[in-house]
Enzyme design. Structure first.
Site, PDB file in Angstrom:
ATOM      1  N   LYS A 120       0.840  -1.144  -0.080  1.00 40.85           N
ATOM      2  CA  LYS A 120      -0.205  -0.093  -0.106  1.00 40.85           C
ATOM      3  C   LYS A 120       0.969   1.299   0.213  1.00 40.85           C
ATOM      4  CE  LYS A 120      -3.093  -2.427   2.750  1.00 40.85           C
ATOM      5  NZ  LYS A 120      -3.998  -2.958   3.706  1.00 40.85           N
ATOM      6  N   GLN A 129      -4.733  -1.209  10.333  1.00 42.18           N
ATOM      7  CA  GLN A 129      -4.242  -3.651   9.751  1.00 42.18           C
ATOM      8  C   GLN A 129      -5.197  -4.396  10.557  1.00 42.18           C
ATOM      9  OE1 GLN A 129      -3.501  -3.360   6.615  1.00 42.18           O
ATOM     10  NE2 GLN A 129      -2.639  -4.660   6.484  1.00 42.18           N
ATOM     11  N   ASP A 169     -11.037   2.674   4.330  1.00 45.40           N
ATOM     12  CA  ASP A 169     -12.040   1.498   4.517  1.00 45.40           C
ATOM     13  C   ASP A 169     -13.565   0.987   4.187  1.00 45.40           C
ATOM     14  OD1 ASP A 169      -9.379   0.198   6.782  1.00 45.40           O
ATOM     15  OD2 ASP A 169      -9.022  -0.851   4.813  1.00 45.40           O
TER      16      ASP A 169
HETATM   17  N1  GUE Z   1      -7.924  -2.398   7.423  1.00 42.94           N
HETATM   18  C1  GUE Z   1      -7.459  -3.091   6.583  1.00 42.94           C
HETATM   19  N2  GUE Z   1      -7.802  -3.125   5.502  1.00 42.94           N
HETATM   20  C2  GUE Z   1      -7.929  -3.876   4.329  1.00 42.94           C
HETATM   21  O1  GUE Z   1      -7.962  -3.542   2.870  1.00 42.94           O
HETATM   22  C3  GUE Z   1      -6.749  -5.402   4.901  1.00 42.94           C
HETATM   23  C4  GUE Z   1      -6.943  -5.099   5.818  1.00 42.94           C
HETATM   24  N3  GUE Z   1      -6.986  -4.502   7.094  1.00 42.94           N
HETATM   25  N4  GUE Z   1      -5.715  -6.311   6.510  1.00 42.94           N
HETATM   26  C5  GUE Z   1      -5.413  -7.403   5.529  1.00 42.94           C
HETATM   27  C6  GUE Z   1      -6.588  -7.188   4.591  1.00 42.94           C
HETATM   28  C7  GUE Z   1      -5.481  -7.914   3.084  1.00 42.94           C
HETATM   29  N5  GUE Z   1      -5.760  -7.223   2.698  1.00 42.94           N
HETATM   30  C8  GUE Z   1      -4.420  -6.843   0.463  1.00 42.94           C
HETATM   31  C9  GUE Z   1      -4.823  -6.091   0.222  1.00 42.94           C
HETATM   32  C10 GUE Z   1      -3.686  -6.269  -0.659  1.00 42.94           C
HETATM   33  C11 GUE Z   1      -3.431  -7.701  -1.339  1.00 42.94           C
HETATM   34  C12 GUE Z   1      -2.257  -7.579  -2.266  1.00 42.94           C
HETATM   35  O2  GUE Z   1      -1.767  -6.925  -3.092  1.00 42.94           O
HETATM   36  N6  GUE Z   1      -2.568  -9.032  -2.705  1.00 42.94           N
HETATM   37  C13 GUE Z   1      -1.593  -9.347  -3.823  1.00 42.94           C
HETATM   38  C14 GUE Z   1       0.105 -10.586  -3.460  1.00 42.94           C
HETATM   39  C15 GUE Z   1       0.663 -10.171  -2.062  1.00 42.94           C
HETATM   40  C16 GUE Z   1       2.029 -10.812  -1.570  1.00 42.94           C
HETATM   41  O3  GUE Z   1       2.323 -11.244  -2.558  1.00 42.94           O
HETATM   42  O4  GUE Z   1       1.223 -11.151  -0.676  1.00 42.94           O
HETATM   43  C17 GUE Z   1      -2.259 -10.518  -4.862  1.00 42.94           C
HETATM   44  O5  GUE Z   1      -3.281 -10.957  -4.904  1.00 42.94           O
HETATM   45  O6  GUE Z   1      -1.589 -10.320  -6.211  1.00 42.94           O
HETATM   46  C18 GUE Z   1      -3.599  -8.748  -0.345  1.00 42.94           C
HETATM   47  C19 GUE Z   1      -4.253  -8.297   0.439  1.00 42.94           C
HETATM   48  C20 GUE Z   1      -5.886  -6.075   3.081  1.00 42.94           C
HETATM   49  N7  GUE Z   1      -6.518  -6.122   3.867  1.00 42.94           N
END
Ligand code: GUE
Length: 293
Positions: free
Chosen positions: A54, A98, A121
């Site tokens: 992020k 988070q 969020d």
């Molecule tokens: N307040 C809060 N808001 C959130 O939006 C929030 C949170 N807490 N806690 C955790 C989860 C999870 N989350 C992700 C964000 C980006 C990827 C992302 O970029 N994933 C990449 C891969 C990343 C990697 O390499 O592990 C993909 O799927 O291609 C995944 C999951 C947002 N979250």
């Protein structure tokens, strides 16, 4: 016949370019740089990856970001005090606490403390209420990311049968609201771990959103041939299964039945980050236009 790949990386990149241009115009007009404050409590390794993604995305879009880390042992009072400081800081436009938080902290109390105008969020009751009334202030990041993927893949939702597998506050419930909204016009079923005949309900879907938080839970027998399947899962596999990230969908098997399918990684995750950037600009616009606080 393998499913058409719905490429989240490409869609997210195009979406982020549009946000970057809008941020540049906003900053040029107002002299204000949108700023996202990320709050992390403890050392959850997955959270560290997402927070880094992020922050990097923010920088690339011309959005400032700061990380506010508290130790695993932090008290709820410590965290609430930090959130209040960020609420009061005019240079901070978006606040993201988070998740998950350590057990000694009541997540709901903390999320309720984030100023509604800074709640990028879309977790605050006020923003969930606005969303449910079809007049959203912020788009819930992951559900709105899913809608962008469906649009990019030209998957029709109007009159389609949509099934959301999972009913979380973060994905399942706001996902159902976005699919039901005027303009999307899907006929929506929300199912979950207590749904009877779960496979049969999922097989009714033209559009199937898997957001149940269990690796490879959605199997080929649960998918109507030709359906569009969107995998919201972000499950870390144990080292005994090769480690890495797996979705909620049994990808290889479902790939032979679905008409379109998102991969994990490379699907919904990048879209979650892209929409967060958009929400941070929206928050800056709301707070710079002198919107009543
Ligand atoms: N307040 C809060 N808001 C959130 O939006 C929030 C949170 N807490 N806690 C955790 C989860 C999870 N989350 C992700 C964000 C980006 C990827 C992302 O970029 N994933 C990449 C891969 C990343 C990697 O390499 O592990 C993909 O799927 O291609 C995944 C999951 C947002 N979250």
């Amino acid at each position: 016949m393998p499913a058409r790949l719905i490429d989240g990386k490409q869609t997210a990149a195009a979406y982020r370019e549009r946000v970057k241009a809008d941020v540049a115009a906003f900053t040029q007009k107002t002299g204000v740089t949108p700023h996202l404050a990320a709050v992390v409590v403890g050392e959850n390794p997955a959270s560290a990856v997402y927070v880094r993604n992020k922050q990097r995305a923010c920088e690339q879009a011309g959005i400032g970001s700061s990380l506010h880390a508290l130790p695993e042992s932090a008290s709820q009072a410590d965290l609430l005090a930090l959130v209040q400081d960020l609420n009061a800081d005019p240079a901070v436009h978006g606040i993201l606490v988070q998740l998950p938080l350590p057990g000694q902290i009541d997540e709901r109390a903390v999320l309720d403390a984030v100023a509604p105008l800074k709640d990028v969020d879309c977790f605050h009751p006020e923003n969930v209420g606005l969303l449910s009334q079809g007049r959203p202030r912020f788009a819930p990041c992951t559900p709105a990311g899913v809608m962008e993927l469906l649009a990019a893949a030209e998957v029709p939702t109007a009159s389609a049968r949509a099934v959301v597998l999972g009913r979380s506050e973060i994905v399942g419930k706001p996902m159902a609201m976005l699919l039901l909204a005027r303009g999307a016009d899907a006929t929506v079923t929300v199912c979950h771990s207590r749904t009877a005949d779960l496979a049969a309900v999922c097989r009714e879907a033209d559009v199937l959103i898997a957001a149940i938080g269990r690796a490879k839970f959605l199997t080929a027998d649960m998918v109507k041939p030709g359906a569009a399947v969107i995998d919201v899962g972000i499950n870390r596999l144990p080292d005994s299964e090769g480690g890495g990230l797996a979705g909620d969908v049994d990808y290889d098997a479902v790939n032979e039945v679905a008409g379109a399918l998102t991969p994990v990684p490379g699907g919904v995750g990048p879209m979650t980050v892209a929409v967060l950037l958009r929400n941070t600009l929206t928050a800056a616009e709301l707070q710079t236009a002198g919107e009543p606080g």
